[in-house]
Each structure stands twice: as C-alpha cells, then as structure tokens.
Design an enzyme around this catalytic site. Structure first.
Site, short mmCIF file in Angstrom:
data_model
loop_
_atom_site.label_atom_id
_atom_site.label_comp_id
_atom_site.label_asym_id
_atom_site.label_seq_id
_atom_site.Cartn_x
_atom_site.Cartn_y
_atom_site.Cartn_z
N CYS A 115 6.72 -4.24 15.57
CA CYS A 115 6.17 -3.09 16.58
C CYS A 115 4.85 -3.64 17.06
O CYS A 115 3.86 -4.00 16.23
CB CYS A 115 6.25 -1.64 16.06
SG CYS A 115 7.99 -1.31 15.40
N CYS A 123 6.48 -6.65 7.48
CA CYS A 123 7.62 -5.92 8.28
C CYS A 123 8.14 -6.92 9.14
O CYS A 123 7.19 -7.46 9.90
CB CYS A 123 7.37 -4.65 8.91
SG CYS A 123 8.72 -3.81 9.71
N CYS A 146 1.37 -1.53 15.37
CA CYS A 146 1.72 -1.40 14.05
C CYS A 146 0.64 -2.39 13.34
O CYS A 146 1.16 -3.64 13.41
CB CYS A 146 2.78 -1.37 13.78
SG CYS A 146 2.95 -1.27 11.76
N CYS A 190 3.23 8.51 0.81
CA CYS A 190 4.00 7.69 1.93
C CYS A 190 4.21 6.65 1.25
O CYS A 190 3.11 5.84 0.89
CB CYS A 190 2.98 7.74 3.24
SG CYS A 190 3.65 6.32 4.38
N CYS A 223 -0.84 6.68 9.94
CA CYS A 223 0.31 5.81 10.57
C CYS A 223 0.12 4.74 11.35
O CYS A 223 -0.55 4.71 12.16
CB CYS A 223 1.23 7.10 11.43
SG CYS A 223 2.70 6.47 11.88
N GLU A 262 0.99 -1.36 -0.05
CA GLU A 262 0.05 0.14 0.14
C GLU A 262 0.87 1.35 0.18
O GLU A 262 1.83 1.20 0.52
CB GLU A 262 -0.86 -0.08 1.05
CG GLU A 262 -1.77 -0.92 1.23
CD GLU A 262 -2.81 -1.03 2.31
OE1 GLU A 262 -4.19 -1.12 2.37
OE2 GLU A 262 -2.52 -0.71 3.50
S1 SF4 Z 1 5.87 0.48 12.78
FE1 SF4 Z 1 5.44 -1.14 11.55
S2 SF4 Z 1 6.06 -0.99 9.35
FE2 SF4 Z 1 7.24 0.37 10.90
S3 SF4 Z 1 9.05 -0.90 11.82
FE3 SF4 Z 1 7.47 -1.08 13.26
S4 SF4 Z 1 6.19 -3.06 12.50
FE4 SF4 Z 1 7.42 -2.07 10.80
#
Ligand code: SF4
Length: 364
Positions: free
Chosen positions: A128, A124, A131, A117, A353, A95
């Site tokens: 995190c 990923c 996220c 963006c 975000c 995306e």
């Molecule tokens: S915020 Fe999300 S996309 Fe960014 S590094 Fe952490 S897990 Fe990966």
C-alpha cells in the site's frame, strides 16, 4: 543450549497434549502447561508447580519458555502509547504498539480499554503506497509463537491488563492466515490468554477469499477492512490489492461475512487531504449503508517515512483539522451507521496506523 530447545510459547493445547504424551506423561499435563504458559504467563518451567518435579526436568531437557527479546521500548510523552521493537531469533525485527484510550470518544466507550496492535509478518508484500510497512518490502511470516510472544511481552510492560488485540501492525494478517487464526485460538481461550475473541480484530486490505474463509469457519474475532476509498481507480493507485479484488468484490465479501457471522464489519478510512475528501466521496460512503451493516472509522493521515524516490511521496498530505471535522460531521448527519473519528495514537513515536516500519538500518 536453550536456543535449540522447542519453545513452548506458540504451541496449541492439542500440541501440548501431544508433547506430554510423547514425553511419557498423560495428555492432561498438556492442559496444565497451556494454562501456565498463557494464562499465568510463567517465565520458567519450574514455576509449573502442579506438574511433578521429575516431569519438569524432562520438559526442561527438551523445551523452554523463550520470550521475545525487546530491542527498544519507546513511550510517547503525548498520550502514553508504548512502542516495542522486538528482535526475532533470526535477528529480523518487528514492532507492536500498546495504545491507551486517547480521546474523549474512546474513554467514553471504555475507560479501561488497553489495546495492543500486533504484527503478523516481517514487512508486508501488499505494498500500500501510504504505508510505512509497505516501503520495507516483505521478509517472512511470523510464527504463532512470535505473534503470541508480542502479547505476553507487552503485557509484562503494560500498566494494566491488555483488553483488546488488533492485528493492524506490520503485515497483512490474511497472508499469514493459519498462524493468525491459531494465535487467536490461544489468545481467545479462557484457559489461555483469556481476551474474548469479541475484543480481537483482524484487519485486512481486502483478501476476499480469506474473508470468506474466516466467515465460513465461524471465527468470533471481528473483521476490519481498510477501505480508504470506494473509487476503484484511486484505490488501485494507492492499494495494489484492488487490481485483484475491486471495491464491489470486497463489499460483497463483507456482506458474506455479515450473513454468516451476523457481525458488523468495521471499515477503516484514512483521510487524506485532497484525495478522498470530496463531495463524491461522501456520496459513495453514504451508499455503504444499503450494502452492508457496518461501522466507519475515520483516521487522519499523518506524515510517514517514504523513500525519496517514491512516486507517491507528494500524493499523501495530512488534513487540516477543520476539514476533517466537517467531513466527519457530514457523514454523521447523513449516514445511518456509526461514524467514529479515531486519533493517531503514538504519533510522536511513529506508532500510529501505517507508521509501523522498522527503519532500514534497524531491520536486521
Ligand atoms: S497497510 Fe501496510 S501493513 Fe497493511 S497491508 Fe498495506 S502495506 Fe501491508
């Protein structure tokens, strides 16, 4: 078939020169191709009119200009943000989000700003906990062509010229360092896409060796660090990278970046209700000023899709707007660096975000 031909999108100027020579032409044809592909963003080799018809035929036998395929496009009724879902050749999806200036502060800063963006990975690995992308797991790095392809395709659907690029979509850019930096060379080149590197921001959760490498290589792009808290214990709970590089090490790499590039680092701080919003957090943030020249962006957390079995599901709550305003005002009054309150653009289409995640049924 077009599929098996080499895609010209993603090749650097040098690679295009080498391609021209390997096909029996002079190297400067590569420079001409570079301008057609990225600056003029032509959709076919036949549009490269200063290249001879004979060489265009040779090029067409071996290469093609193959854009990314848009699988879905959503426009926010709320603020005009546009979210693109792209299908890649191996059918994985990524995306990108096109964000107009949305609040008074941003409009005052630059009315014509139009920020794209972009993603640097499918999924990923950084995991995190707040996220949405982190919940997808990791599939693979994007190629330079797939990174640039997002910019070219989004521009075709943009109401005006894209002015800023942020590597804040899916993925951790520092884990796909070479392709990200090579894509910045093409985006930032006047003969290429032509967006000044000063308007390109690479965002990381804190891969300190890569931050230092970026500084050593003299990158002109800006650096943003998703810090979110200065408390090591909390940061380790919500961002596993902190086990590898703690807050002090991360701040030291930001100082290193400043010393080498003289560019202020932007710290991103997602504001969570009841988690990083205390008096102690204010005190810790105030101390940033003595440590590294910086700017602080506060972004209110907003609900995202987290799996039912996530142990952190109840940990993250959106702040109420009064508490958020009070926190920001305190920081503005007490810190000697700029403190910005950023809106969550595209909130109604999961385009803000930490919300970029291809839903499980959409990823392939
Ligand atoms: S915020 Fe999300 S996309 Fe960014 S590094 Fe952490 S897990 Fe990966």
């Amino acid at each position: 078939m077009t599929q098996s031909k080499q895609n010209l999108i993603g090749l650097s100027k040098q690679q295009l020169r080498e391609l021209a020579v390997s096909l029996g032409e002079k190297a400067f044809r590569g420079d001409q191709m570079f301008r057609w592909i990225y600056h003029d963003q032509v959709q076919s080799i036949d549009e490269m009119t200063n290249i001879s018809a004979a060489f265009r035929e040779v090029l067409k036998q071996h290469t093609a200009i193959t854009p990314l395929t848009i699988d879905k496009k959503q426009v926010s009724d709320h603020d005009g943000t546009i979210k693109f879902l792209f299908a890649l050749d191996d059918e994985l999806k990524i995306e990108s989000v096109l964000i107009p200036p949305s609040d008074v502060q941003e409009i005052a800063e630059d009315m014509r700003r139009l920020t794209l963006c972009i993603s640097s990975q499918v999924g990923c690995p950084a995991d995190c906990k707040f996220c949405a992308t982190g919940t997808m797991g990791f599939y693979r790095n994007l190629t330079v062509g797939e990174i640039i392809g997002q910019v070219i395709e989004a521009q075709r659907h943009a109401p005006r010229r894209i002015s800023n690029i942020v590597y804040m979509g899916m993925g951790e850019p520092m884990l796909n360092y070479d392709n990200v930096m090579n894509s910045i060379d093409i985006i930032g080149d006047d003969e290429g896409i032509g967006i000044s590197p000063r308007r390109i921001t690479v965002s990381t959760v804190g891969y300190v060796k890569k931050i230092k490498q970026m500084a050593d290589e003299g990158s002109k792009a800006k650096l943003a660090i998703s810090i979110h808290t200065l408390d090591d214990e909390l940061r380790t709970r919500i961002m596993p990278i902190n086990r590898k590089h703690n807050v002090e090490e991360l701040l030291e790499s930001a100082r290193y970046y400043w010393r080498k590039t003289r560019q202020r680092v932007t710290f991103e701080y997602i504001f969570f209700d009841g988690l990083n919003d205390t008096e102690r957090d204010i005190k810790m943030l105030k101390k940033l000023s003595g440590k590294v020249p910086c700017k602080l962006n506060i972004i209110p957390f907003h609900p995202i899709y987290l799996p039912e079995n996530s142990e952190m599901k109840d940990t993250f709550r959106s702040p109420d707007s009064e508490a958020l305003q009070r926190f920001v005002e305190r920081l503005r009054n007490e810190c000697d660096f700029p403190v910005m309150l950023r809106s969550s653009s595209g909130i109604d289409i999961d385009g803000a975000c930490g919300q970029l995640a291809v839903k499980e049924d959409e990823v392939v």
